[in-house]
Design a protein around this motif. Structure first.
Motif, PDB file in Angstrom:
ATOM      1  N   UNK A  64      -3.801  -1.511  -5.961  1.00  0.00           N
ATOM      2  CA  UNK A  64      -4.864  -0.697  -6.553  1.00  0.00           C
ATOM      3  C   UNK A  64      -6.162  -1.078  -5.865  1.00  0.00           C
ATOM      4  N   UNK A  65      -6.905  -0.068  -5.423  1.00  0.00           N
ATOM      5  CA  UNK A  65      -8.182  -0.367  -4.759  1.00  0.00           C
ATOM      6  C   UNK A  65      -9.186   0.715  -5.103  1.00  0.00           C
ATOM      7  N   UNK A  66     -10.445   0.334  -5.271  1.00  0.00           N
ATOM      8  CA  UNK A  66     -11.468   1.361  -5.495  1.00  0.00           C
ATOM      9  C   UNK A  66     -11.528   2.264  -4.268  1.00  0.00           C
ATOM     10  N   UNK A  67     -11.568   3.559  -4.503  1.00  0.00           N
ATOM     11  CA  UNK A  67     -11.483   4.489  -3.372  1.00  0.00           C
ATOM     12  C   UNK A  67     -12.743   5.341  -3.301  1.00  0.00           C
ATOM     13  N   UNK A  68     -13.115   5.625  -2.094  1.00  0.00           N
ATOM     14  CA  UNK A  68     -14.255   6.523  -1.890  1.00  0.00           C
ATOM     15  C   UNK A  68     -13.751   7.719  -1.104  1.00  0.00           C
ATOM     16  N   UNK A  69     -13.878   8.884  -1.669  1.00  0.00           N
ATOM     17  CA  UNK A  69     -13.330  10.067  -1.009  1.00  0.00           C
ATOM     18  C   UNK A  69     -14.448  10.800  -0.273  1.00  0.00           C
ATOM     19  N   UNK A  70     -14.231  11.020   1.027  1.00  0.00           N
ATOM     20  CA  UNK A  70     -15.202  11.801   1.808  1.00  0.00           C
ATOM     21  C   UNK A  70     -14.453  13.004   2.348  1.00  0.00           C
TER      22      UNK A  70
ATOM     23  N   UNK B 211      -1.196   2.617  -4.508  1.00  0.00           N
ATOM     24  CA  UNK B 211      -0.104   2.872  -3.560  1.00  0.00           C
ATOM     25  C   UNK B 211       0.896   1.725  -3.654  1.00  0.00           C
ATOM     26  N   UNK B 212       2.160   2.070  -3.794  1.00  0.00           N
ATOM     27  CA  UNK B 212       3.179   1.015  -3.861  1.00  0.00           C
ATOM     28  C   UNK B 212       3.399   0.453  -2.470  1.00  0.00           C
ATOM     29  N   UNK B 213       3.861  -0.773  -2.370  1.00  0.00           N
ATOM     30  CA  UNK B 213       4.027  -1.390  -1.048  1.00  0.00           C
ATOM     31  C   UNK B 213       4.871  -0.545  -0.091  1.00  0.00           C
TER      32      UNK B 213
ATOM     33  N   UNK C  44       1.037  -8.907   3.464  1.00  0.00           N
ATOM     34  CA  UNK C  44      -0.325  -8.653   2.994  1.00  0.00           C
ATOM     35  C   UNK C  44      -1.194  -8.278   4.192  1.00  0.00           C
ATOM     36  N   UNK C  45      -1.787  -7.084   4.118  1.00  0.00           N
ATOM     37  CA  UNK C  45      -2.627  -6.616   5.221  1.00  0.00           C
ATOM     38  C   UNK C  45      -4.077  -6.651   4.789  1.00  0.00           C
TER      39      UNK C  45
ATOM     40  N   UNK D 252      -7.001  -6.372   0.235  1.00  0.00           N
ATOM     41  CA  UNK D 252      -5.678  -6.731   0.731  1.00  0.00           C
ATOM     42  C   UNK D 252      -4.708  -5.655   0.267  1.00  0.00           C
ATOM     43  N   UNK D 253      -3.919  -5.140   1.179  1.00  0.00           N
ATOM     44  CA  UNK D 253      -2.889  -4.165   0.816  1.00  0.00           C
ATOM     45  C   UNK D 253      -1.540  -4.821   1.059  1.00  0.00           C
TER      46      UNK D 253
END
Lengths: 319, 368
Positions: B241-247, B287-289, B320-321, B327-328
């Motif tokens: 889970x990550x805060x997302x910014x949509x452009x 997004x799941x791994x 972990x990326x 980190x994803x």
């Protein structure tokens, strides 16, 4: 699993065993003293130093169970020869067995006192343990308002020496006619033992997982049935232990029995020493009475010994 | 034929509400799993259905009949406890026969029923033993036998295999499934183990803080989590889970996770996202791994990322990326990436992406 022991540990173990033996001997010494005195001839009972080697005889027990009076004149040889073996023992001690007009032997007060002790101790134990178990179950399983205060109140009955209330109790008992009755003593001993029984049983009840009853409830039983079919068998160990303690307390109680009873309902503890007073004290008879008095507790404890062992119920609940 | 229904069920422990407006319909023969963390109210719900807890408001219906005021002995429901609760003073036979004795069944019938169920559970040779002599798995079989022997309307199971070790747990899971298929009784099963839930359930009921979060089949709950809690609770390893910014621009869209790098998304998502964004403020991307695609070579749409950590799990690796400050976690073939610190390329599979409203935690339902 055999643990590895070093030689120091082994010698320490041996030392511990010696220690245990010494302590055991100290505890058993009075019992030995009573037991040996109960079988001694009267003239050997008070020797200093104590006689250890003697020919045991049963005359103290004969005297214990019969009513006797001092012989003014020795029995005639015919009388002596006609008497049964046990009566001769009484003659030998300078006394004779009291008989009624029809020649029947008169019993001493001991058997009836012994029965009184049994009745009072057994009934009060059943009552104290029964009520204590139910009360403990209630406190253990349900939300009781003021639970802490109530439990403290129950315990507080133990916070003063019972003999402190002896005089008021005596006056109250006299007023309601409970003096010298079995019922009076039973009520008294039940009340004494109840606090102890509640607290002890509460500890045991708390340890019985409540899942057992819940399982019984969903298996289609009422709470009462669950209590009798599941909780009670699980509490057997605790009930046995509590019963032994209550029985011993009631059995051994002296002060109240002495004050509250004198004949009809008198128990053995105040009776036995009362024998000291008539004539020269015959310690062998007192010892015989004491020895017999010790037996019921020993038998009772022995019968319940399996239940007194923990671990019968171990391992059926996974935590 | 047993259906169970909960209607607006509320339960308080003092001032704490442990069940909040619970509504649930369970069909006949269904295997329902109540899933949630400890303290989420799942066990209390189960106990309320069994009759071991009272409820403060609402109705519990079994076959359409309200039972909330009935004693548990009158509800004809069986329960298996986590602790098994076998009566230690009875043999296995007596334990299983115990519920039948409550119904005053004849001796011969009791004997038959107990032996029948013992055969199904493969415990016929244990009948004379005491519970303390049994292994954990056998204890659990006996507990299930005791529950099934009465042929109850429904079976309730409160973490029945939680006390067993991992290997035995897997074995018993399969056994419970087999039994359910065979007996077909309506079953409610409580667990905090999502793998157990996924593998057993016809439908999973996810609870959190006394509130029902989502009800659905295992696939549904996994693929379409209704909120952030469900998204993170179901699935292992946990969803990213990550805060997302949509452009958005004319024909493409980008989603940034911070750090200046943006993942490209098809423009089809844009209108949906725009609409959703107008309703809520901050968005979170989930997004799941397995939805994080990793490549060793540079590809179109892939961003360069650094490998932070590799967890080899045998059949696959969890990597972990580092993407900006985020980190994803990605799932790769085992051994696909070699060393930490290496540079690889990654993208987010738009088809597996979830968007959530950060404030409410609810899913926006935006899917490609």
């Amino acid at each position: 699993m055999a643990a590895v022991t070093t030689s120091t540990e082994r010698s320490l173990n041996r030392l511990a065993i010696v220690g245990v033996l010494i302590v055991t001997m100290i505890f058993l010494a009075p019992i030995y003293w009573i037991a040996s005195t109960a079988f001694k001839p009267r003239n050997l009972s008070t020797t200093i130093p104590p006689t250890v080697v003697f020919t045991p005889e049963v005359s103290p027990f004969v005297k214990l169970f019969t009513k006797r009076s001092q012989l003014r004149t020795p029995p005639t040889p015919e009388e002596y020869a006609a008497a049964p073996w046990w009566e001769r023992m009484v003659f030998d001690g300078g006394e004779k067995v009291v008989r009624d007009g029809k020649g029947n032997v008169q019993w001493s007060g001991y058997p009836s006192r012994f029965m009184n002790s049994l009745i009072v101790a057994i009934v009060s134990t059943i009552l104290a343990v029964g009520m204590g178990t139910l009360t403990a179950y209630g406190f253990s399983r349900f939300k009781v308002k003021g639970e802490g205060d109530l439990l403290f109140f129950i315990l507080s009955t133990r916070m003063l020496p019972p003999v402190v209330v002896a005089i008021p109790m005596f006056l109250m008992y006299r007023a309601v006619g409970l003096n010298d009755t079995h019922l009076g003593l039973i009520i008294l001993y039940t009340a004494f033992n109840l606090s102890f029984s509640v607290w002890l049983m509460k500890g045991f009840m708390d340890e019985i997982p409540k899942e057992y009853e819940e399982a019984a409830l969903v298996d289609g039983y009422t709470r009462m049935q669950a209590f009798f079919k599941v909780v009670l068998p699980e509490a057997a160990t605790g009930i046995a232990a509590t019963a032994v303690f209550c029985f011993i307390t009631a059995w051994n109680e002296y002060a109240f029995a002495l004050i509250m009873t004198n004949r009809r309902a008198q128990t053995a503890p105040p009776f036995i020493p009362s024998q000291v007073g008539s004539g020269l004290p015959d310690w062998t008879v007192i010892a015989a009475g004491t020895l017999l008095f010790l037996l019921p507790v020993a038998i009772f404890t022995f019968l319940l010994r399996n239940h007194l062992l923990r671990g019968v119920t171990f391992g059926a609940i996974r935590k | 034929m047993t259906s169970i229904e909960l209607r607006d069920v509320q339960k308080f422990f003092g001032a704490v509400q442990v069940i909040k407006d619970m509504n649930l319909k369970i069909a006949d023969g269904e295997f329902i799993v109540l899933l949630g963390q400890s303290g989420c109210g799942k066990t209390t719900t189960l106990r309320a259905i069994a009759g071991l807890e009272t409820i403060d408001r609402g109705d519990i219906l079994i076959d359409g009949q309200p039972v909330q005021n009935l004693k548990c002995s009158d509800r004809d429901i069986a329960m298996v406890f986590q602790s098994f609760s076998l009566y230690p003073h009875m043999t296995v036979f007596e334990n299983i026969a115990f519920p039948l004795r409550a119904t005053r069944m004849s001796k011969a019938d009791t004997d038959n029923r107990v032996r029948e169920i013992a055969k199904v559970l493969r415990i016929n040779d244990l009948l004379d033993k005491r519970p303390s002599a049994l292994s954990g798995g056998d204890m659990q079989r006996v507990a299930i036998g005791r529950a099934l022997v009465r042929r109850p309307k429904a079976m309730l199971m409160d973490e029945p295999i939680g006390a067993l070790d991992a290997k035995l747990r897997e074995e018993m899971r399969a056994e419970i499934k087999r039994l359910h298929v065979k007996q077909g009784s309506t079953t409610i099963y409580v667990t905090h183990d999502q793998i157990e839930a996924m593998s057993l359930a016809d439908r999973i009921v996810i609870m959190h803080e006394g509130r029902l979060q989502q009800v659905g089949s295992p696939t549904e709950v996994y693929a379409r989590p209704s909120n952030l809690f469900v998204a993170q609770f179901v699935g292992s390893p946990v969803m990213n889970i990550a805060p997302a910014e949509v452009k958005s621009s004319k024909d493409s869209a980008e989603v940034g996770l911070g750090g200046g790098q943006n993942f490209g998304f098809p423009s089809a998502l844009i209108s949906q996202l725009d609409a959703a964004r107008s309703r809520s403020g901050q968005l979170a991307l989930g997004i799941r791994p397995e939805g994080v695609l990793v490549s060793r070579e540079e590809k179109k749409g892939y961003l360069p990322v650094e490998i932070h950590l590799i967890e080899p799990l045998g059949s696959y690796d969890i990597v972990d990326l580092k993407v900006g400050e985020q980190l994803l976690r990605a799932r790769t073939r085992s051994g696909y990436v070699e060393r930490t610190g290496d540079k690889v390329y990654a993208r987010i599979d738009p088809e597996q992406t979830h968007f959530f409203d950060t404030a409410s935690g609810n899913s926006l339902g935006v899917r490609l």
